[in-house]
Design an enzyme around this catalytic site. Structure first.
Site, PDB file in Angstrom:
ATOM      1  N   LYS A  68      88.478  63.455  77.199  1.00  0.00           N
ATOM      2  CA  LYS A  68      88.208  65.116  76.683  1.00  0.00           C
ATOM      3  C   LYS A  68      86.877  65.053  75.737  1.00  0.00           C
ATOM      4  O   LYS A  68      86.489  66.063  75.620  1.00  0.00           O
ATOM      5  CB  LYS A  68      89.672  65.426  75.704  1.00  0.00           C
ATOM      6  CG  LYS A  68      90.667  65.642  76.786  1.00  0.00           C
ATOM      7  CD  LYS A  68      91.979  66.005  75.675  1.00  0.00           C
ATOM      8  CE  LYS A  68      93.091  66.494  76.599  1.00  0.00           C
ATOM      9  NZ  LYS A  68      93.836  67.091  75.737  1.00  0.00           N
ATOM     10  N   ASP A 104      93.651  73.921  74.752  1.00  0.00           N
ATOM     11  CA  ASP A 104      94.559  73.246  74.076  1.00  0.00           C
ATOM     12  C   ASP A 104      95.196  74.182  72.849  1.00  0.00           C
ATOM     13  O   ASP A 104      96.223  74.592  72.659  1.00  0.00           O
ATOM     14  CB  ASP A 104      94.520  71.902  73.623  1.00  0.00           C
ATOM     15  CG  ASP A 104      94.450  70.894  74.818  1.00  0.00           C
ATOM     16  OD1 ASP A 104      95.353  71.106  75.952  1.00  0.00           O
ATOM     17  OD2 ASP A 104      93.777  69.962  74.674  1.00  0.00           O
TER      18      ASP A 104
END
Ligand code: ATR
Length: 281
Positions: A68, A104
């Site tokens: 990520k 997210d």
């Protein structure tokens, strides 16, 4: 080449075998009539993975651990929110360029916002990793007040300083005042399901407790929070909402959120029942 007929999307990570994203996204694409494949892509190296995505003509990717953050310098562009969070969980091909986003935080505030008003409320964020950073960013975006609680003070303090909020070391859990608790550490995740990051007697002060873990659906933390009278939010809703936002970015269309939630919930329940049967036999 498969891509000549179907658009290809991948889940980029290592490992990728246990993720529920392929099930959720393939179901969504089918329901929407999008002619696309969504497949796991287990990579060793972020730079090579981006090169492969580019040369294979892959339309988009979900990005999971451990890439990520390490993927960011290899993309053509990273959107402002993802840059502030320091993590990309979504790649979109736009006019041949690979652009990174973070959904997210959107998943987190949408799932939390279904149960409480974020604006002007105070939330203790447990953990200072990527998910903790997304939570701090999301709460601030929605007009709430985050405060960071972390095991390693230096890491927690650095995150709090970066976003201009307060930091509390772990022992402060016994006294700190907040409307909600958002748990972003891996503590309590399957298979270590009896672990919990916050003692039962400290939970009753929160109106709401959210756990971003979705396996198990009901962590020990959430069980104890519910017993203490708190509203609880599990990680399934955040997982589904971050995925729904990925579909929106990739297709520009409204995703079938209810169906996505149902297939993931069914699969998790099935796994839980099998696990229980195994333990009983
Ligand atoms: P992610 O990026 O997925 O959020 P991470 O970077 O590994 O994951 O961060 C995990 C967070 O959970 C960290 O804040 C970590 O605390 P430290 O900064 O002290 O390492 C926290 N964490 C992990 N295991 C923990 C445990 N057993 N007890 C308390 N906190 C824990």
């Amino acid at each position: 080449m498969i891509g000549a007929h179907r658009k290809i999307y991948v889940l980029l990570g290592n490992p990728v075998g246990h993720s529920l994203s392929p099930l959720m996204h393939a179901t969504a694409f089918r329901e929407m009539g999008v002619h696309a494949l969504y497949i796991p892509f287990c990579a060793d190296n972020a730079e090579e993975a981006v090169r492969d995505i580019q040369t294979l003509g892959i339309e988009g990717a979900s990005v999971t651990l451990p890439f990520k953050t390490s993927i960011m310098p290899h993309l053509d562009e990273v959107d402002e929110s993802a840059r502030r969070i320091g993590a990309v969980n979504t790649i979109v091909r736009r006019q041949g360029r690979l652009v990174g986003y973070n959904t997210d935080w959107i998943g987190l505030v949408r799932s939390l916002g279904g149960s409480t008003d974020i604006r002007d409320s105070r939330f203790a964020i447990l953990g200072a990793g990527g998910a903790g950073r997304a939570a701090v960013f999301g709460i601030l975006q929605e007009g709430g007040m985050p405060l960071v609680v972390n095991r390693t003070p230096e890491k927690g303090r650095a995150l709090a300083r970066e976003f201009g909020c307060r930091f509390h070391p772990f022992p402060d859990m016994a006294t700190l005042k907040a409307d909600g608790l958002i748990q972003t550490t891996p503590v309590g995740m399957w298979p270590d399901t009896e672990a919990t990051p916050a003692a039962r007697e400290h939970l009753g002060r929160f109106k709401l407790v959210m756990d971003i873990i979705y396996n198990p659906l009901r962590t020990r933390l959430l069980r104890e929070a519910a017993e203490a009278g708190c509203a609880v939010v599990d990680g399934l809703e955040m997982f589904v909402r971050q995925g729904a936002e990925q579909i929106r970015l990739w297709t520009g269309r409204e995703p079938p959120v209810g169906l996505m939630r149902k297939v993931v919930w069914d699969r998790l329940k099935k796994a839980e029942n099998e696990d229980r049967a195994d333990k009983e036999s």
